[in-house]
Design an enzyme around this catalytic site. Structure first.
Site, PDB file in Angstrom:
ATOM      1  N   HIS A  56       0.831  -1.206   0.000  1.00  0.00           N
ATOM      2  CA  HIS A  56       0.000   0.000   0.000  1.00  0.00           C
ATOM      3  C   HIS A  56       0.866   1.257   0.000  1.00  0.00           C
ATOM      4  CE1 HIS A  56      -2.757  -2.961   2.079  1.00  0.00           C
ATOM      5  NE2 HIS A  56      -3.575  -2.489   1.147  1.00  0.00           N
TER       6      HIS A  56
ATOM      7  N   ASP B 269      -3.934  -7.672  -7.090  1.00  0.00           N
ATOM      8  CA  ASP B 269      -5.344  -7.925  -7.376  1.00  0.00           C
ATOM      9  C   ASP B 269      -5.592  -7.687  -8.868  1.00  0.00           C
ATOM     10  OD1 ASP B 269      -6.402  -8.440  -4.640  1.00  0.00           O
ATOM     11  OD2 ASP B 269      -5.628  -6.427  -4.296  1.00  0.00           O
TER      12      ASP B 269
END
Length: 281
Positions: A37, A150
């Site tokens: 992140h 993802d």
């Protein structure tokens, strides 16, 4: 860094910044932030005047209630990391703020959202589209940053952005890996040290498969990956699909699409923890 919890306050703040001509980058997260992140946030900070990061554990994308309950929640540590990375705004709304009433909208973008995770987790991508479309409407960013771990989610979000007419540049960012090769994930915190070592075998096999694929068929390569991972006592493959990187439709030959990617989901350990990864061929 400001932490904002209401949509109204967020919009007020961003309207003011936009009126000053400032560009806005956005990183949507479900919290339990890690270096993966952080890499997205740092890139947004480098490419935009203002970076907004949402921390919202979205219930509508979990089709397994126990999975939602087990998901790590670390808001204080998350905000400290975001401030360190240079984000200006953390948006951390309650479930009631985002869903004052049930969201009944239905999104459908086959085959992109109906294969792999879409097949294994019914309703998952509908929940993703519900929450991301809401967040996009609140933030109205110039650019939105997503991790390539993802991989399927990015493909679905691109379709949704096109469908809903959002004027947002979707920026995919490379997978951040641990030294062992394991893709960084919030779920990794649920693994024991032994399970973490076992999970590193997933990317090891995927990397081997790139060489294997040079003189083997798509199906032989798929079976090689499944058999090699399942041979490890701590790992069990849920699926391994080799697909067109754009549509996510299965391919049966290496030259069947301009770009081909292998996407995998593996259960690790006795609990077990569900891990995803992918490799480009």
């Amino acid at each position: 860094m400001k932490t904002i919890t209401t949509i109204q306050a967020l919009r007020f703040q961003l309207d003011e910044l936009r009126s000053e001509g400032k560009s806005i980058g956005f990183v949507p997260t479900m919290g339990a932030l890690h270096e993966g992140h952080a890499s997205l946030v740092r890139r947004s900070v480098a490419e935009n005047d203002v970076t907004v990061v949402s921390i919202f554990l979205n219930p509508t994308q979990f089709n397994d209630k126990s999975d939602l309950e087990r998901y790590p929640r670390t808001l204080e540590a998350d905000c400290a990391l975001l401030e360190q990375c240079g984000a200006q705004i953390a948006f951390a709304p309650s479930v009631e703020e985002v869903y004052p009433e049930p969201d009944t909208r239905q999104f459908s973008y086959p085959p992109t959202d109906s294969v792999m995770e879409g097949a294994m987790r019914p309703g998952h991508f509908n929940g993703v589209c519900q929450v991301v479309s809401k967040l996009f409407s609140y933030v109205e960013p110039d650019r939105a940053y997503f991790g390539e771990k993802d991989f399927q989610q990015i493909a679905v979000i691109r379709r949704m952005v096109e469908d809903l007419g959002f004027k947002i540049q979707i920026v995919p960012c490379p997978v951040v890996r641990e030294e062992s090769g394991l893709a960084r994930s919030s779920r990794n915190t649920l693994l024991t040290e032994a399970e973490r070592r076992a999970a590193a075998h997933i990317y090891r096999v995927l990397s081997w498969s790139q060489s294997f694929a040079t003189d083997h068929t798509v199906e032989q390569t798929r079976q090689f990956v499944i058999d090699s991972i399942n041979a490890h006592p701590e790992l069990e493959v849920e699926y391994y699909s080799i697909v067109d990187a754009d549509t996510l439709a299965d391919v049966n030959a290496w030259d069947a699409a301009p770009a081909v990617v292998g996407c995998i989901t593996v259960y690790c350990g006795s609990k077990p923890i569900r891990l995803i990864d992918h490799i480009h061929y």
